[in-house]
Each structure stands twice: as structure tokens, then as C-alpha cells.
Scaffold this motif. Sequence first.
Motif, mmCIF file in Angstrom:
data_model
loop_
_atom_site.group_PDB
_atom_site.id
_atom_site.type_symbol
_atom_site.label_atom_id
_atom_site.label_comp_id
_atom_site.label_asym_id
_atom_site.label_seq_id
_atom_site.Cartn_x
_atom_site.Cartn_y
_atom_site.Cartn_z
ATOM 1 N N GLU A 52 0.802 -1.217 0.000
ATOM 2 C CA GLU A 52 0.000 0.000 0.000
ATOM 3 C C GLU A 52 0.832 1.262 0.000
ATOM 4 O O GLU A 52 0.420 2.271 -0.540
ATOM 5 C CB GLU A 52 -0.944 0.007 1.207
ATOM 6 C CG GLU A 52 -2.069 -0.986 1.096
ATOM 7 C CD GLU A 52 -2.947 -0.769 -0.121
ATOM 8 O OE1 GLU A 52 -3.277 0.383 -0.446
ATOM 9 O OE2 GLU A 52 -3.292 -1.761 -0.764
ATOM 10 N N ILE A 53 2.012 1.229 0.598
ATOM 11 C CA ILE A 53 2.799 2.446 0.684
ATOM 12 C C ILE A 53 3.181 2.955 -0.701
ATOM 13 O O ILE A 53 3.160 4.142 -0.963
ATOM 14 C CB ILE A 53 4.037 2.270 1.581
ATOM 15 C CG1 ILE A 53 4.646 3.631 1.886
ATOM 16 C CG2 ILE A 53 5.038 1.336 0.995
ATOM 17 C CD1 ILE A 53 5.677 3.603 2.975
ATOM 18 N N ARG A 71 -5.522 7.084 4.643
ATOM 19 C CA ARG A 71 -4.784 6.660 3.453
ATOM 20 C C ARG A 71 -3.335 7.139 3.460
ATOM 21 O O ARG A 71 -2.408 6.368 3.216
ATOM 22 C CB ARG A 71 -5.504 7.176 2.191
ATOM 23 C CG ARG A 71 -4.840 6.752 0.900
ATOM 24 C CD ARG A 71 -4.911 5.283 0.684
ATOM 25 N NE ARG A 71 -4.414 4.913 -0.630
ATOM 26 C CZ ARG A 71 -3.981 3.728 -0.923
ATOM 27 N NH1 ARG A 71 -4.008 2.772 -0.025
ATOM 28 N NH2 ARG A 71 -3.546 3.464 -2.118
ATOM 29 N N TYR A 72 -3.125 8.424 3.725
ATOM 30 C CA TYR A 72 -1.804 8.997 3.503
ATOM 31 C C TYR A 72 -0.971 9.182 4.772
ATOM 32 O O TYR A 72 0.222 9.426 4.670
ATOM 33 C CB TYR A 72 -1.919 10.315 2.744
ATOM 34 C CG TYR A 72 -2.607 10.097 1.430
ATOM 35 C CD1 TYR A 72 -2.052 9.247 0.477
ATOM 36 C CD2 TYR A 72 -3.842 10.680 1.150
ATOM 37 C CE1 TYR A 72 -2.693 9.000 -0.722
ATOM 38 C CE2 TYR A 72 -4.491 10.440 -0.052
ATOM 39 C CZ TYR A 72 -3.906 9.603 -0.985
ATOM 40 O OH TYR A 72 -4.547 9.361 -2.167
ATOM 41 N N TRP A 73 -1.548 9.056 5.941
ATOM 42 C CA TRP A 73 -0.760 9.074 7.172
ATOM 43 C C TRP A 73 -0.570 7.656 7.689
ATOM 44 O O TRP A 73 0.530 7.221 7.961
ATOM 45 C CB TRP A 73 -1.423 9.945 8.235
ATOM 46 C CG TRP A 73 -0.651 9.952 9.521
ATOM 47 C CD1 TRP A 73 -0.937 9.269 10.651
ATOM 48 C CD2 TRP A 73 0.567 10.657 9.794
ATOM 49 N NE1 TRP A 73 0.014 9.496 11.615
ATOM 50 C CE2 TRP A 73 0.956 10.356 11.111
ATOM 51 C CE3 TRP A 73 1.377 11.508 9.045
ATOM 52 C CZ2 TRP A 73 2.095 10.870 11.705
ATOM 53 C CZ3 TRP A 73 2.513 12.018 9.638
ATOM 54 C CH2 TRP A 73 2.860 11.701 10.959
ATOM 55 N N ILE A 132 -7.373 0.923 0.561
ATOM 56 C CA ILE A 132 -8.711 1.401 0.199
ATOM 57 C C ILE A 132 -9.752 0.473 0.826
ATOM 58 O O ILE A 132 -10.767 0.930 1.365
ATOM 59 C CB ILE A 132 -8.879 1.448 -1.340
ATOM 60 C CG1 ILE A 132 -7.853 2.392 -1.980
ATOM 61 C CG2 ILE A 132 -10.306 1.823 -1.721
ATOM 62 C CD1 ILE A 132 -8.009 3.848 -1.637
ATOM 63 N N GLN A 133 -9.502 -0.819 0.779
ATOM 64 C CA GLN A 133 -10.432 -1.792 1.347
ATOM 65 C C GLN A 133 -10.606 -1.566 2.853
ATOM 66 O O GLN A 133 -11.722 -1.578 3.360
ATOM 67 C CB GLN A 133 -9.950 -3.213 1.084
ATOM 68 C CG GLN A 133 -10.879 -4.267 1.653
ATOM 69 C CD GLN A 133 -10.390 -5.679 1.361
ATOM 70 O OE1 GLN A 133 -9.447 -5.885 0.621
ATOM 71 N NE2 GLN A 133 -11.057 -6.648 1.961
ATOM 72 N N ALA A 134 -9.523 -1.351 3.566
ATOM 73 C CA ALA A 134 -9.608 -1.131 5.013
ATOM 74 C C ALA A 134 -10.369 0.157 5.323
ATOM 75 O O ALA A 134 -11.219 0.184 6.226
ATOM 76 C CB ALA A 134 -8.220 -1.077 5.626
ATOM 77 N N TYR A 191 -13.763 0.596 7.516
ATOM 78 C CA TYR A 191 -13.857 1.503 8.671
ATOM 79 C C TYR A 191 -15.008 2.490 8.500
ATOM 80 O O TYR A 191 -15.749 2.757 9.438
ATOM 81 C CB TYR A 191 -12.593 2.354 8.850
ATOM 82 C CG TYR A 191 -11.306 1.629 9.097
ATOM 83 C CD1 TYR A 191 -11.248 0.425 9.772
ATOM 84 C CD2 TYR A 191 -10.106 2.179 8.673
ATOM 85 C CE1 TYR A 191 -10.044 -0.219 10.000
ATOM 86 C CE2 TYR A 191 -8.894 1.557 8.896
ATOM 87 C CZ TYR A 191 -8.873 0.352 9.558
ATOM 88 O OH TYR A 191 -7.683 -0.269 9.780
ATOM 89 N N SER A 192 -15.086 3.057 7.291
ATOM 90 C CA SER A 192 -16.014 4.162 7.066
ATOM 91 C C SER A 192 -17.419 3.724 6.698
ATOM 92 O O SER A 192 -18.362 4.497 6.843
ATOM 93 C CB SER A 192 -15.471 5.070 5.953
ATOM 94 O OG SER A 192 -15.447 4.368 4.716
ATOM 95 N N GLY A 193 -17.546 2.512 6.175
ATOM 96 C CA GLY A 193 -18.850 2.060 5.710
ATOM 97 C C GLY A 193 -19.152 2.488 4.278
ATOM 98 O O GLY A 193 -20.235 2.236 3.767
#
Length: 184
Positions: free
Chosen positions: A94-95, A142-144, A149-151, A155-157
Amino acid sequence: MEDTAIIDLYFKRSEQAIVETDTKYGGYCYSIAYNILSNREDSEESVSDTYMAAWNTIPPTRPSFLNVFLGKLTRHISIDRWRKRSAKKRGGGEIILALEELENCVDVHNTENAFEQKELTRVLNQFLSSLGETERNVFLCRYWYMDSIQAISEYSGFTQSKVTSMLHRTRGRLRKRLSEEGYL
């Protein structure tokens, strides 16, 4: 244990500071490291290195927010470990994707001087403050934290498509802001 008490233990040079840090923030630091490294052993080493860096930095530093301080240390240590590892073998993860996504907005590899870096940090913080809570959380995940994207979707729904779209729009707004400020 409260953060101020943990920091006091560091100032007293008590090894109990590391134990208390691990108890309270070990999972948090491991999560950051694992999202970057995708490897259990490397992540555990990064967390250990984070504790050593905290030990060497406190004192004289007295962090206002211990969790943010530790998260930042873990992130930098993990990214450095990832860079060393990927210099030997260009793997996935992902990084790579997250840094490539930000590449058109911010040159993550080149900062000419400390003043310019501080000014860029100020602009980025203002930009993040201008975002709604949901957009900001998705962007930081995402950036920190380098979440996939899946995770973030879990988390967000939100659907993965919505998360991707939200990130794309937010990067566009960041690019525009940085252009207005003379960074692009």
C-alpha cells in the motif's frame, strides 16, 4: 496510566516508561507499522525502535500529545525500514500506491530547506483543517496511516469506489491549493 504520568517516567529515566507505553500504545504503533511494512517481524522491530527513539528523545522533548508523538516516530521509522527493504527488492504494498497517489501533489522526496518544509507543513495543516471530518479522516487513513482502500472502506462504511473517488477529489483540491501557494 495517563500520558503525563508516562512522560514523567521517561523524565525519571524509569524503564517502566517503556512498559507503560507498550501497554497503552503498542497496538496503535504496531498498526501504523504493519500498514506500511505488511510484515509482522519488521513491524515489531519498528515498534521497538519507536520505543528506543522515544527513550532517546524524551527528555528533553516533552510531547503535548504522546499518541501523536509515538505515531509520528513509528511512521518515520517504518517508512525508513520500508525504503531500505524495497531498495533491495521492489515489492508491492500500500505504501507504494499511497505515495504514488500523492506524487502529483507533494514531492515527498525533496525538501530544499527547513523553512520551506515548515511552510509546506503549515499549508498542509490548513488544508486538512478546511476538510470536513469525514474527508479528513479518509485522507489521513490513506496517507498518514497508509491504510488500504479496502480497510478504509470497512472503517467508514463507504464502498471502495466512493473512498477512491473521495481521495481523488481531495487530492485535486490539495493540488489546487498547493498550486495557489506556489508549491507546484
